[in-house]
Design a protein around this motif. Structure first.
Motif, short mmCIF file in Angstrom:
data_model
loop_
_atom_site.label_atom_id
_atom_site.label_comp_id
_atom_site.label_asym_id
_atom_site.label_seq_id
_atom_site.Cartn_x
_atom_site.Cartn_y
_atom_site.Cartn_z
N ALA A 84 0.84 -1.23 -0.01
CA ALA A 84 -0.10 0.10 0.01
C ALA A 84 0.81 1.28 0.09
N ARG A 85 1.84 1.20 0.85
CA ARG A 85 2.88 2.32 0.63
C ARG A 85 3.47 2.68 -0.48
N VAL A 86 4.04 1.58 -1.07
CA VAL A 86 4.74 1.78 -2.45
C VAL A 86 3.67 2.03 -3.41
N LEU A 87 2.41 1.60 -3.46
CA LEU A 87 1.43 2.29 -4.39
C LEU A 87 0.80 3.54 -4.25
N ALA A 88 1.25 4.18 -2.96
CA ALA A 88 0.56 5.38 -2.48
C ALA A 88 0.80 6.60 -3.72
N PRO A 89 1.97 6.66 -4.35
CA PRO A 89 1.97 7.78 -5.19
C PRO A 89 1.01 7.59 -6.47
N TYR A 90 0.55 6.32 -6.78
CA TYR A 90 -0.18 6.21 -8.04
C TYR A 90 -1.61 6.61 -7.93
N LYS A 91 -2.34 7.22 -8.94
CA LYS A 91 -3.65 7.60 -8.84
C LYS A 91 -4.51 6.42 -8.64
N LYS A 92 -5.65 6.56 -8.05
CA LYS A 92 -6.29 5.37 -7.37
C LYS A 92 -6.64 4.42 -8.74
N HIS A 93 -6.84 5.09 -10.10
CA HIS A 93 -7.39 4.15 -11.02
C HIS A 93 -6.07 3.50 -11.78
N CYS A 94 -4.87 3.78 -11.45
CA CYS A 94 -3.71 3.13 -12.04
C CYS A 94 -3.03 2.51 -11.05
N VAL A 95 -3.77 1.97 -9.95
CA VAL A 95 -2.88 1.04 -9.03
C VAL A 95 -3.33 -0.56 -9.67
N TYR A 96 -2.48 -1.27 -10.34
CA TYR A 96 -2.64 -2.57 -11.04
C TYR A 96 -2.19 -3.49 -10.23
N LEU A 97 -0.97 -3.48 -9.44
CA LEU A 97 -0.33 -4.35 -8.81
C LEU A 97 -1.33 -4.86 -7.53
N ARG A 98 -1.81 -6.32 -7.48
CA ARG A 98 -2.51 -6.57 -6.42
C ARG A 98 -1.83 -7.47 -5.29
N ALA A 99 -0.60 -8.31 -5.87
CA ALA A 99 -0.12 -9.16 -4.74
C ALA A 99 1.26 -9.42 -5.59
N ALA A 100 2.46 -9.70 -4.54
CA ALA A 100 3.79 -9.89 -4.91
C ALA A 100 4.33 -10.93 -4.19
N THR A 101 4.79 -11.87 -4.61
CA THR A 101 5.86 -13.03 -3.94
C THR A 101 7.18 -12.60 -4.22
N VAL A 102 8.05 -12.24 -3.23
CA VAL A 102 9.24 -11.89 -3.49
C VAL A 102 10.34 -13.29 -2.94
N THR A 103 11.36 -13.37 -3.87
CA THR A 103 12.08 -14.68 -3.65
C THR A 103 13.68 -14.04 -3.71
N THR A 104 14.32 -14.45 -2.87
CA THR A 104 15.71 -14.36 -3.16
C THR A 104 16.43 -15.73 -3.27
N HIS A 105 17.50 -15.78 -4.16
CA HIS A 105 18.42 -16.89 -4.54
C HIS A 105 19.52 -16.58 -4.90
N ASP A 106 20.98 -17.16 -4.69
CA ASP A 106 22.06 -16.82 -5.23
C ASP A 106 22.17 -15.40 -5.35
N GLY A 107 21.76 -14.72 -4.34
CA GLY A 107 22.31 -13.13 -4.42
C GLY A 107 21.34 -12.54 -5.33
N ASN A 108 20.44 -12.81 -6.08
CA ASN A 108 19.52 -12.36 -6.88
C ASN A 108 18.32 -12.21 -6.21
N ALA A 109 17.44 -11.28 -6.35
CA ALA A 109 16.04 -11.24 -5.99
C ALA A 109 15.12 -10.95 -7.23
N SER A 110 13.77 -11.64 -7.00
CA SER A 110 12.59 -11.71 -7.94
C SER A 110 11.39 -11.47 -7.31
N ALA A 111 10.50 -10.93 -8.23
CA ALA A 111 9.06 -10.92 -7.77
C ALA A 111 8.32 -11.51 -8.64
#
Length: 184
Positions: free
Chosen positions: A27-54
């Motif tokens: 919610a805090r990350v998406l706060a700068p977006y206009k309400k009708h432009c918030v498209y991201l609903r969920a995100a699972t983040v993974t780290t492995h071998d020093g890299n990060a992905s979502a």
């Protein structure tokens, strides 16, 4: 007496860690977006071998700038990328993940989110139309390096890849190069 060299033990790879959606952080990350432009609903983040992905879930009920095209378009691809990238960086910072932002605090991220995280290069390729009403996406930091060309101000240079897909076989993928300026 003969002595034999004992091979050095291989270091254990860092553990693979997975983090479910942090609703408060999202919610805090998406706060700068206009309400009708918030498209991201969920995100699972993974780290492995020093890299990060979502891996993310998106919903675009209605385009924010054009009549309905019936498919994901390049403007929406970029907006979704931004939301996914901002969340991934914020989560890396919050959890102290080894992805290039280990020295940052969340306060550093909030201060820099909009003015200091720049897309230097962005490309996407549509393989098959993606349904914007419900689709998934993922991005990965392939590398994050600190640079200071010509003894100038240091910045972080990040290479990323991303892709989107839907349940009907739609597909879009691409790469983006980021520059994080005014770094702490």
């Amino acid at each position: 007496m003969t002595t034999h060299a004992v091979p050095a033990a291989r270091p254990e790879p860092p553990p693979r860690r997975t983090y479910a959606t942090d609703e408060k952080l999202l919610a805090r990350v998406l706060a700068p977006y206009k309400k009708h432009c918030v498209y991201l609903r969920a995100a699972t983040v993974t780290t492995h071998d020093g890299n990060a992905s979502a891996e993310c879930e998106f919903v675009i009920p209605e385009s924010c700038y054009i009549d309905d095209t019936g498919h994901l378009n390049s403007v929406e691809v970029n907006i979704c990328y931004n939301q996914m990238m901002y969340y991934l960086v914020a989560k890396c910072v919050k959890e102290g993940m080894p992805a290039g932002f280990e020295t940052w605090t969340l306060e550093d991220f909030w201060k820099r989110q909009l003015p200091d995280i720049l897309i230097a290069r962005f490309s996407s390729s549509f393989r098959r139309p993606v349904n914007p009403r419900s689709f998934a996406g993922e991005m990965e930091f392939q590398s994050v390096t600190r640079r200071a060309p010509g003894r100038g101000a240091p910045f972080l240079h990040a290479q990323t890849s991303f892709r989107y897909w839907d349940t009907d076989g739609g597909r879009c993928d691409g790469q983006a190069t980021l520059a994080f300026v005014n770094i702490p």
